[in-house]
Design a protein around this motif. Sequence first.
Motif, short mmCIF file in Angstrom:
data_model
loop_
_atom_site.label_atom_id
_atom_site.label_comp_id
_atom_site.label_asym_id
_atom_site.label_seq_id
_atom_site.Cartn_x
_atom_site.Cartn_y
_atom_site.Cartn_z
N GLU A 1 0.83 -1.20 0.00
CA GLU A 1 0.00 0.00 0.00
C GLU A 1 0.88 1.26 0.00
OE1 GLU A 1 -3.30 0.22 -0.13
OE2 GLU A 1 -3.60 -1.94 -0.15
N GLN A 2 0.44 2.27 -0.72
CA GLN A 2 1.15 3.55 -0.76
C GLN A 2 0.67 4.49 0.35
OE1 GLN A 2 3.74 4.19 -2.81
NE2 GLN A 2 3.49 2.09 -3.57
N LYS A 3 -0.61 4.38 0.67
CA LYS A 3 -1.19 5.26 1.67
C LYS A 3 -0.96 4.72 3.07
CE LYS A 3 -5.66 7.35 2.94
NZ LYS A 3 -7.10 7.37 2.65
N SER A 4 -0.68 5.61 4.01
CA SER A 4 -0.46 5.23 5.40
C SER A 4 -1.78 4.79 6.04
CB SER A 4 0.12 6.40 6.19
OG SER A 4 1.39 6.76 5.68
N SER A 5 -1.75 3.64 6.71
CA SER A 5 -2.93 3.17 7.43
C SER A 5 -3.00 3.77 8.83
CB SER A 5 -2.90 1.64 7.53
OG SER A 5 -2.94 1.07 6.24
N LEU A 6 -1.85 4.08 9.40
CA LEU A 6 -1.78 4.75 10.70
C LEU A 6 -0.74 5.86 10.64
CD1 LEU A 6 -1.77 1.73 13.22
CD2 LEU A 6 -3.71 3.21 12.64
N LYS A 7 -1.04 6.97 11.29
CA LYS A 7 -0.09 8.08 11.32
C LYS A 7 -0.24 8.83 12.64
CE LYS A 7 1.87 11.50 8.21
NZ LYS A 7 1.74 12.16 6.89
N LEU A 12 -10.08 0.06 26.61
CA LEU A 12 -9.91 1.04 25.54
C LEU A 12 -10.99 0.81 24.49
CD1 LEU A 12 -8.25 3.19 23.89
CD2 LEU A 12 -7.00 1.26 22.90
N GLY A 13 -11.66 1.87 24.10
CA GLY A 13 -12.63 1.80 23.01
C GLY A 13 -12.10 2.52 21.79
N ILE A 14 -12.25 1.92 20.62
CA ILE A 14 -11.77 2.53 19.38
C ILE A 14 -12.94 2.60 18.41
CG2 ILE A 14 -10.07 2.48 17.52
CD1 ILE A 14 -8.37 0.64 19.23
N VAL A 15 -13.23 3.80 17.90
CA VAL A 15 -14.33 3.98 16.95
C VAL A 15 -13.82 4.73 15.73
CG1 VAL A 15 -16.11 3.95 18.71
CG2 VAL A 15 -15.07 6.13 18.07
N GLY A 16 -14.57 4.61 14.66
CA GLY A 16 -14.22 5.28 13.42
C GLY A 16 -14.87 4.58 12.25
N LYS A 17 -14.91 5.25 11.13
CA LYS A 17 -15.51 4.65 9.93
C LYS A 17 -14.66 3.48 9.43
CE LYS A 17 -17.52 9.05 8.36
NZ LYS A 17 -17.53 10.07 7.28
N THR A 18 -15.24 2.68 8.54
CA THR A 18 -14.49 1.58 7.92
C THR A 18 -13.26 2.14 7.21
OG1 THR A 18 -16.54 0.34 7.58
CG2 THR A 18 -14.62 -0.31 6.26
N GLY A 19 -12.10 1.53 7.51
CA GLY A 19 -10.85 1.99 6.90
C GLY A 19 -10.17 3.10 7.67
N ALA A 20 -10.71 3.43 8.87
CA ALA A 20 -10.13 4.52 9.65
C ALA A 20 -8.82 4.12 10.33
CB ALA A 20 -11.13 5.00 10.70
N ILE A 66 -11.29 6.40 25.09
CA ILE A 66 -11.91 6.17 23.77
C ILE A 66 -11.11 6.94 22.73
CG2 ILE A 66 -13.97 6.48 22.36
CD1 ILE A 66 -15.61 6.38 24.95
N LEU A 67 -10.74 6.24 21.64
CA LEU A 67 -10.04 6.88 20.52
C LEU A 67 -11.00 7.00 19.35
CD1 LEU A 67 -6.66 4.88 20.50
CD2 LEU A 67 -7.21 6.97 21.77
N VAL A 68 -11.04 8.17 18.76
CA VAL A 68 -11.83 8.39 17.53
C VAL A 68 -10.83 8.54 16.39
CG1 VAL A 68 -13.55 9.81 16.38
CG2 VAL A 68 -13.61 9.57 18.87
N LEU A 69 -10.90 7.59 15.45
CA LEU A 69 -9.94 7.57 14.33
C LEU A 69 -10.58 8.08 13.06
CD1 LEU A 69 -8.18 4.10 14.81
CD2 LEU A 69 -7.40 6.33 15.59
N GLU A 70 -9.77 8.72 12.26
CA GLU A 70 -10.19 9.17 10.94
C GLU A 70 -8.98 9.17 10.02
OE1 GLU A 70 -11.66 13.35 9.46
OE2 GLU A 70 -13.35 12.30 10.40
#
Length: 586
Positions: free
Chosen positions: A348-354, A366-374, A541-545
């Motif tokens: 993959e070229q795009k970073s999945s985590l940053k 720990l709770g982790i939320v975010g859209k699919t692919g976040a 709780i982490l909110v990922l995007e």
Amino acid sequence: MKVFLRLNWFFKERKKEYIIGILMLTIVGILILIPPKIIGYVIDEIGSQTLTVQSLLKWIAIIIAVALAMYVMRYYWRMMIFGSSNYLAKILREKLFRHFTKMSSSFYQERRIGDLMAHATNDVSAVQQTAGGGVLMLFDSIVTGGFVILAMAITIDWRLTLIALIPMPFMALSTSYYGKLLHERFGVAQAAFSDLNDKTQESITGIKVIKTFGQHEEDIDDFTRLSENVVSKNMKVARIDSLFDPTISLIVGISFLLSLGFGAKFIVDGQMTIGDLVAFNTYLGLLVWPMLAFGLLFNILERGLASYDRIQQLLSTPVEIDDKEGALDIRPAGDIVFNVDEFKFPGEQKSSLKNVHFTLKQGQTLGIVGKTGAGKTAILKLLLREFEGYKGEIYFGQHKIDDYKMNRLKEAIGYVPQEHFLFSTTIYNNIAFSNIDASKERVEHVAKLANIHQDILAFSDGYQTIVGERGVSLSGGQKQRISIARALLTNPELLILDDSLSAVDAKTEEAILQALKEERQEATTIITSHRLSAIEHAHLILVLEEGTIVEQGTHEQLMALKGKYYEMYQLQQLERLVEKGGAADE
């Protein structure tokens, strides 16, 4: 003969067995020379009217003794050579299976299950045949063929022997050419079989989806196309394979004609007796099998070489994630410190985590939320060490996660994935899979924690109910809860629920979470979910995007921010009102 060189490691390991087997073959090759010579003597005695009952009984007794000796020798060489080839198949299967268990997720993303199955079945069988039938045919053609030719030349007539052998070089040239063609076509045929194998496995696994969408006829057509392709490719192999026997038969037939023609002349000239010619032609008949074996040898060796190359190519694939030298042989425990500056999935070229940084104290949730692919699953995959190559550090307790031995790290983590896999066995065995020595009471206890105990008791066979292939007989919610119970059985230091409550209703979800909270006060839990009710109670709780943390805090803190989390929560509350109580457990 390349495949024999590549299997040299195995022949050295089983040196004793192969030496005994070849010795037995050599003795059989010598014994087989006796009956034709006796036939020649008997014919000459008949011709000279010197045959008596006593001499005939003597020759019969010798033939019976030879036959019994050959029976014993043949039994032992089969035990030694074919037994060793079965042992080779066992070694290769174990190597492949052990290798499969060490490979990372990316390995299985790049390869099809059907192809891997073909490696462990057809290819292993072809190599086994090389170490068994191939060795037999090589030495049988050399030993038996060599002794027969020597007997013909020394005991009868060397000139007639040379004449009868004139066509034989043509056999060696033609079979060698056929073997090269066979090698190419067999590789293509094996690849076609892998495609069919993969299609079969995929179709059977997804049969409910295929029927639901009414695509069974199209799936049958696709299967038929692949099946016809396998037949077509194997027919090309068969066309070459079918050339061996006629070519060998033709050449042996020419040898018989030459021996009869010139043998008759030698008899007329008084240089040979009728008994000698009969014995010579009997010996020539014994040469048919060594010559056939010589031709079949190329067939077997080319198949074995193609298959062994495929197996070795698979085994040579490096293990991407393995224990480092001096890895800690202790079960991890303590705080989790996650500091990842950047991570990209392989290819993959795009970073999945940053810039994902957080600390989770032991015993916290720990709770982790975010859209699919976040990036939710990416965090979990790194914690599980399914992928490496990230910039940063991940600690579990006092040490980095890659400082621990893999099996010790896995012992400390109970993982419930989004896609629940159940084995085709009983519910009890599925729960006890993670700890086969667990007591019945312990199995039932974790089932109660996962709120599945009462469901199980409602089944006709209770915990002994067979769930079917991949749990086909259970609902989605039941499969999720059995998977949770299985993960809890090991009493993990870290429990990961990857959107594992999506198929249960709100009431069941609340009961499970409350039970986990009471049971696991000193243990750590990570929950990813699209449904915020599953993580409201979390300490963090982490909110990922797009792979980045855009908000973090407790439920109250995030609600006060009135940001992304607040919007998601308000939207889900509205959906609950519309649905009037939520969806039922499937």
